[in-house]
Write an enzyme that holds these catalytic residues in place. Structure first.
Site, PDB file in Angstrom:
ATOM      1  N   PHE A 121      47.782  38.975  36.311  1.00 44.30           N
ATOM      2  CA  PHE A 121      48.472  38.738  35.035  1.00 44.30           C
ATOM      3  C   PHE A 121      48.273  37.303  34.502  1.00 44.30           C
ATOM      4  N   ASP A 158      71.051  47.918  44.661  1.00 45.41           N
ATOM      5  CA  ASP A 158      70.566  46.555  44.444  1.00 45.41           C
ATOM      6  C   ASP A 158      69.396  46.228  45.376  1.00 45.41           C
ATOM      7  N   GLU A 192      50.092  37.663  46.671  1.00 48.41           N
ATOM      8  CA  GLU A 192      50.902  38.869  46.525  1.00 48.41           C
ATOM      9  C   GLU A 192      52.144  38.375  45.805  1.00 48.41           C
ATOM     10  N   LYS A 237      55.669  31.823  49.593  1.00 53.72           N
ATOM     11  CA  LYS A 237      55.264  30.840  48.573  1.00 53.72           C
ATOM     12  C   LYS A 237      55.751  29.445  48.984  1.00 53.72           C
ATOM     13  N   THR A 280      42.950  43.430  44.480  1.00 53.77           N
ATOM     14  CA  THR A 280      43.973  44.266  45.101  1.00 53.77           C
ATOM     15  C   THR A 280      44.503  45.194  44.007  1.00 53.77           C
ATOM     16  N   ALA A 299      59.610  33.085  50.630  1.00 52.29           N
ATOM     17  CA  ALA A 299      59.380  32.310  51.859  1.00 52.29           C
ATOM     18  C   ALA A 299      57.885  32.025  52.024  1.00 52.29           C
ATOM     19  N   THR A 331      56.317  29.145  42.389  1.00 49.62           N
ATOM     20  CA  THR A 331      57.420  29.808  41.706  1.00 49.62           C
ATOM     21  C   THR A 331      58.742  29.067  41.896  1.00 49.62           C
ATOM     22  N   ILE A 388      40.652  35.058  49.516  1.00 56.23           N
ATOM     23  CA  ILE A 388      40.849  33.617  49.751  1.00 56.23           C
ATOM     24  C   ILE A 388      41.066  33.299  51.240  1.00 56.23           C
ATOM     25  N   TYR A 445      58.664  37.220  49.939  1.00 55.99           N
ATOM     26  CA  TYR A 445      57.763  36.644  48.935  1.00 55.99           C
ATOM     27  C   TYR A 445      58.016  35.153  48.772  1.00 55.99           C
ATOM     28  N   PRO A 499      65.582  51.761  35.430  1.00 61.84           N
ATOM     29  CA  PRO A 499      66.335  51.423  36.648  1.00 61.84           C
ATOM     30  C   PRO A 499      66.804  49.972  36.658  1.00 61.84           C
ATOM     31  N   ASN A 518      60.190  32.969  35.631  1.00 60.29           N
ATOM     32  CA  ASN A 518      59.641  34.305  35.339  1.00 60.29           C
ATOM     33  C   ASN A 518      58.789  34.309  34.080  1.00 60.29           C
TER      34      ASN A 518
HETATM   35  P1  NAD Z   1      49.495  39.213  40.056  1.00 59.73           P
HETATM   36  O1  NAD Z   1      50.077  39.959  41.208  1.00 59.73           O
HETATM   37  O2  NAD Z   1      49.503  39.828  38.705  1.00 59.73           O
HETATM   38  O3  NAD Z   1      47.980  38.826  40.378  1.00 59.73           O
HETATM   39  C1  NAD Z   1      47.564  38.350  41.630  1.00 59.73           C
HETATM   40  C2  NAD Z   1      46.039  38.343  41.665  1.00 59.73           C
HETATM   41  O4  NAD Z   1      45.613  37.793  42.935  1.00 59.73           O
HETATM   42  C3  NAD Z   1      45.399  39.717  41.549  1.00 59.73           C
HETATM   43  O5  NAD Z   1      44.300  39.679  40.673  1.00 59.73           O
HETATM   44  C4  NAD Z   1      44.942  40.028  42.971  1.00 59.73           C
HETATM   45  O6  NAD Z   1      43.832  40.902  43.028  1.00 59.73           O
HETATM   46  C5  NAD Z   1      44.611  38.645  43.488  1.00 59.73           C
HETATM   47  N1  NAD Z   1      44.685  38.531  44.954  1.00 59.73           N
HETATM   48  C6  NAD Z   1      45.676  38.978  45.764  1.00 59.73           C
HETATM   49  N2  NAD Z   1      45.373  38.708  47.053  1.00 59.73           N
HETATM   50  C7  NAD Z   1      44.185  38.053  47.050  1.00 59.73           C
HETATM   51  C8  NAD Z   1      43.366  37.495  48.070  1.00 59.73           C
HETATM   52  N3  NAD Z   1      43.707  37.557  49.359  1.00 59.73           N
HETATM   53  N4  NAD Z   1      42.216  36.876  47.725  1.00 59.73           N
HETATM   54  C9  NAD Z   1      41.850  36.818  46.413  1.00 59.73           C
HETATM   55  N5  NAD Z   1      42.578  37.341  45.403  1.00 59.73           N
HETATM   56  C10 NAD Z   1      43.737  37.942  45.722  1.00 59.73           C
HETATM   57  O7  NAD Z   1      50.252  37.801  40.051  1.00 59.73           O
HETATM   58  P2  NAD Z   1      50.673  36.892  38.802  1.00 59.73           P
HETATM   59  O8  NAD Z   1      51.956  37.380  38.259  1.00 59.73           O
HETATM   60  O9  NAD Z   1      49.493  36.726  37.915  1.00 59.73           O
HETATM   61  O10 NAD Z   1      50.980  35.525  39.566  1.00 59.73           O
HETATM   62  C11 NAD Z   1      49.962  34.556  39.772  1.00 59.73           C
HETATM   63  C12 NAD Z   1      50.527  33.404  40.574  1.00 59.73           C
HETATM   64  O11 NAD Z   1      51.625  32.824  39.872  1.00 59.73           O
HETATM   65  C13 NAD Z   1      51.071  33.804  41.944  1.00 59.73           C
HETATM   66  O12 NAD Z   1      50.732  32.800  42.855  1.00 59.73           O
HETATM   67  C14 NAD Z   1      52.585  33.862  41.745  1.00 59.73           C
HETATM   68  O13 NAD Z   1      53.269  33.556  42.939  1.00 59.73           O
HETATM   69  C15 NAD Z   1      52.778  32.777  40.705  1.00 59.73           C
HETATM   70  N6  NAD Z   1      53.948  32.947  39.803  1.00 59.73           N
HETATM   71  C16 NAD Z   1      54.110  34.098  39.107  1.00 59.73           C
HETATM   72  C17 NAD Z   1      55.177  34.215  38.226  1.00 59.73           C
HETATM   73  C18 NAD Z   1      55.400  35.474  37.420  1.00 59.73           C
HETATM   74  O14 NAD Z   1      56.440  35.585  36.759  1.00 59.73           O
HETATM   75  N7  NAD Z   1      54.485  36.420  37.400  1.00 59.73           N
HETATM   76  C19 NAD Z   1      56.091  33.167  38.081  1.00 59.73           C
HETATM   77  C20 NAD Z   1      55.885  31.998  38.832  1.00 59.73           C
HETATM   78  C21 NAD Z   1      54.796  31.902  39.675  1.00 59.73           C
HETATM   79  O1  TDX Z   2      63.052  47.958  37.953  1.00 60.53           O
HETATM   80  C1  TDX Z   2      63.554  46.829  38.026  1.00 60.53           C
HETATM   81  N1  TDX Z   2      64.894  46.681  37.790  1.00 60.53           N
HETATM   82  C2  TDX Z   2      65.536  45.482  37.873  1.00 60.53           C
HETATM   83  O2  TDX Z   2      66.749  45.387  37.652  1.00 60.53           O
HETATM   84  C3  TDX Z   2      62.780  45.654  38.359  1.00 60.53           C
HETATM   85  C4  TDX Z   2      61.299  45.762  38.630  1.00 60.53           C
HETATM   86  C5  TDX Z   2      63.439  44.452  38.423  1.00 60.53           C
HETATM   87  N2  TDX Z   2      64.771  44.355  38.199  1.00 60.53           N
HETATM   88  C6  TDX Z   2      65.414  43.028  38.257  1.00 60.53           C
HETATM   89  C7  TDX Z   2      65.173  42.229  39.529  1.00 60.53           C
HETATM   90  C8  TDX Z   2      65.182  40.798  39.026  1.00 60.53           C
HETATM   91  O3  TDX Z   2      66.525  40.327  38.977  1.00 60.53           O
HETATM   92  O4  TDX Z   2      64.840  42.251  37.209  1.00 60.53           O
HETATM   93  C9  TDX Z   2      64.644  40.888  37.609  1.00 60.53           C
HETATM   94  C10 TDX Z   2      63.169  40.540  37.500  1.00 60.53           C
HETATM   95  O5  TDX Z   2      62.491  41.280  38.495  1.00 60.53           O
HETATM   96  P1  TDX Z   2      60.905  41.178  38.703  1.00 60.53           P
HETATM   97  O6  TDX Z   2      60.222  41.466  37.414  1.00 60.53           O
HETATM   98  O7  TDX Z   2      60.545  41.976  39.905  1.00 60.53           O
HETATM   99  O8  TDX Z   2      60.710  39.603  38.951  1.00 60.53           O
HETATM  100  P2  TDX Z   2      61.323  38.604  40.031  1.00 60.53           P
HETATM  101  O9  TDX Z   2      61.756  39.317  41.245  1.00 60.53           O
HETATM  102  O10 TDX Z   2      62.360  37.765  39.329  1.00 60.53           O
HETATM  103  O11 TDX Z   2      60.016  37.709  40.355  1.00 60.53           O
HETATM  104  C11 TDX Z   2      59.101  37.347  39.302  1.00 60.53           C
HETATM  105  O12 TDX Z   2      59.314  36.029  38.863  1.00 60.53           O
HETATM  106  C12 TDX Z   2      59.000  34.987  39.744  1.00 60.53           C
HETATM  107  C13 TDX Z   2      57.661  37.498  39.773  1.00 60.53           C
HETATM  108  O13 TDX Z   2      57.461  38.816  40.241  1.00 60.53           O
HETATM  109  C14 TDX Z   2      57.321  36.489  40.836  1.00 60.53           C
HETATM  110  O14 TDX Z   2      55.955  36.575  41.188  1.00 60.53           O
HETATM  111  C15 TDX Z   2      57.606  35.116  40.302  1.00 60.53           C
HETATM  112  O15 TDX Z   2      57.397  34.169  41.301  1.00 60.53           O
END
Ligand code: NAD
Ligand code: TDX
Length: 379
Positions: A15, A315, A98, A189, A42, A187, A160, A74, A185, A240, A214
């Site tokens: 993403f 929950d 992940e 990070k 993945t 832990a 994060t 990686i 997760y 949900p 987020n």
């Molecule tokens: P994502 O799950 O959408 O994408 C992760 C990507 O990493 C995928 O393309 C996957 O194929 C790749 N990947 C996984 N394992 C791998 C490996 N061993 N080697 C190479 N590639 C691998 O994640 P995202 O939401 O894009 O998040 C990206 C980064 O930002 C992560 O480190 C996450 O912890 C951090 N982050 C995300 C959010 C959020 O809200 N999404 C917020 C804060 C920080």
């Molecule tokens: O179906 C759902 N219902 C619900 O109530 C889902 C998927 C989530 N939730 C709640 C759990 C959280 O309080 O919504 C909130 C957001 O959930 P997620 O989208 O799973 O995000 P979160 O657990 O907050 O983590 C996200 O933000 C920080 C990213 O997945 C992480 O990668 C990032 O580090």
């Protein structure tokens, strides 16, 4: 200002990685270098999200190509060594991880492997490639916090706000908040953040680190709250809500996050960490309510009818109650600030998911994985 020439982006098919790569090529004219996207593809990695970039900037790996894709893990040190040498990497932006909390509860092992061991492998290879050694190259590198590195190199780790744990009703996470991760997760990070800082303090590796709240926006895998809700609303499926729905997250539009990363890469101080947030706290149920209004308007539906599909479910174990980021440091030091108002970002996100049903269907059918099978054999 750093000039970044050969950027290794890990997890570039996920993403935030996709949005980052698109920003650099499409909306960052000062970036004239190359991007090497290393992704293990993945379930969360989707190569088709970058087809347009590949067509425009990949140009079949001709000398003028600026975009390259490498399928790999990686954790694979040998593979990393090859990539560093092949492309003369001077910058690492580590997105690969992940990333889904619920999955980490069900299966923590891959989280430890990729997030901890993968970050370790990257750090160690970067140190080996970039540290200038005046001694015998066959011997281990000298260990010093003042070690010399190739000028201009930088290792940026994307992390994060979840590493800081859960807040009560008041207060904010700052860069000096203690680490108190509570899910497998967060832990994993947190462990990766500590390794990054250790490589800086012990070996002098030039690093920067960011902890973001987020994200939401286009290309987010529909296991996360906002895309999951949008898609379920459009398809009339149940919504949900975990627990009482009053858990609070601080939401940031992904474009603002990718711009913050670019800002840190360009002028962030090495050895520093920066918090990135939207200053935009919302209860989950409030977000769902806003989404219902937007979706109802766009499909000419009745908000009340969609509201009827909300289902309060069990929950999430260890569900963090509240996250809120104080991002004064990046604002004051580097001049970054959030640009996209939350409501505007949310409307744009709904529009994107409505317009990109092919992308959604490809994820559902697993069709985006055919490319991997055709090019690299079945995985
Ligand atoms: P994502 O799950 O959408 O994408 C992760 C990507 O990493 C995928 O393309 C996957 O194929 C790749 N990947 C996984 N394992 C791998 C490996 N061993 N080697 C190479 N590639 C691998 O994640 P995202 O939401 O894009 O998040 C990206 C980064 O930002 C992560 O480190 C996450 O912890 C951090 N982050 C995300 C959010 C959020 O809200 N999404 C917020 C804060 C920080
Ligand atoms: O179906 C759902 N219902 C619900 O109530 C889902 C998927 C989530 N939730 C709640 C759990 C959280 O309080 O919504 C909130 C957001 O959930 P997620 O989208 O799973 O995000 P979160 O657990 O907050 O983590 C996200 O933000 C920080 C990213 O997945 C992480 O990668 C990032 O580090």
């Amino acid at each position: 200002m750093r000039t970044l020439k050969n950027i290794l982006v890990t997890g570039g098919c996920g993403f935030i990685g996709v949005n980052f790569i698109r920003r650099l090529f499409k909306h960052t004219p000062e970036f004239t270098g190359r991007i090497i996207n290393l992704d293990a593809l993945t379930y969360a990695g989707n190569i088709t999200s970058l087809q347009e970039i590949e067509k425009e900037f990949g140009i079949d790996s001709k000398p003028e190509s600026r975009y390259f894709f490498e399928l790999g893990d990686i954790c694979d040190r040998q593979g990393l060594e090859t990539i560093f040498a092949k492309y003369n990497i001077d910058t690492v932006v580590n997105f690969a991880a992940e990333s889904h909390v619920d999955r980490s509860i069900l299966g923590p092992e891959t989280f430890v492997k990729t997030n901890v061991m993968g970050t370790f492998a990257l750090l160690d290879v970067a140190r080996r490639r970039w540290q200038i050694s005046t001694g015998d190259p066959t011997q281990p590198l000298p260990v010093s916090a003042d070690a010399e590195y190739t000028p201009g190199v930088i290792f940026h780790h994307v992390s994060t706000d979840e590493v800081y744990g859960s807040l009560g009703e008041s207060g904010f996470f700052t860069e000096t908040s203690p680490y108190e991760p509570r899910s497998p997760y967060s832990a994993s990070k947190a462990a990766s953040d500590h390794l990054v800082m250790a490589w800086h303090h012990t070996y002098g590796l030039p690093v920067t680190l960011s902890n973001c709240s987020n994200n939401f926006g286009p290309f987010q895998f529909p296991e996360k709250l906002i895309p999951l809700m949008i898609i379920n609303m459009l398809e009339g499926k149940p919504l949900p809500v975990y627990g009482d729905g009053k858990n609070i997250r601080d939401w940031l539009y992904v474009d603002d996050h990718t711009r913050a990363i670019w800002t840190i890469l360009s002028k962030g101080r090495t050895g520093e960490k920066y918090n990135i947030g939207g200053e935009n706290e919302r209860e989950n149920i409030a977000i769902i309510d806003e989404l219902i209004e937007i979706v109802a308007e766009k499909i000419n539906g009745e908000p009340q009818k969609i509201r009827g599909t909300i289902q309060f479910v069990k929950d999430r174990p260890g569900h963090d109650r509240r996250y809120a980021i104080d991002c004064a440091k990046i604002k004051e030091e580097l001049g970054w600030q959030r640009e996209t108002p939350f409501e505007e970002g949310l409307a744009k996100t709904v529009e994107w998911y409505m317009a990109n049903t092919t992308w959604i269907n490809r994820i559902r059918s697993g069709e985006y994985r055919y490319w991997v099978e055709e090019n690299y054999g079945r995985r």
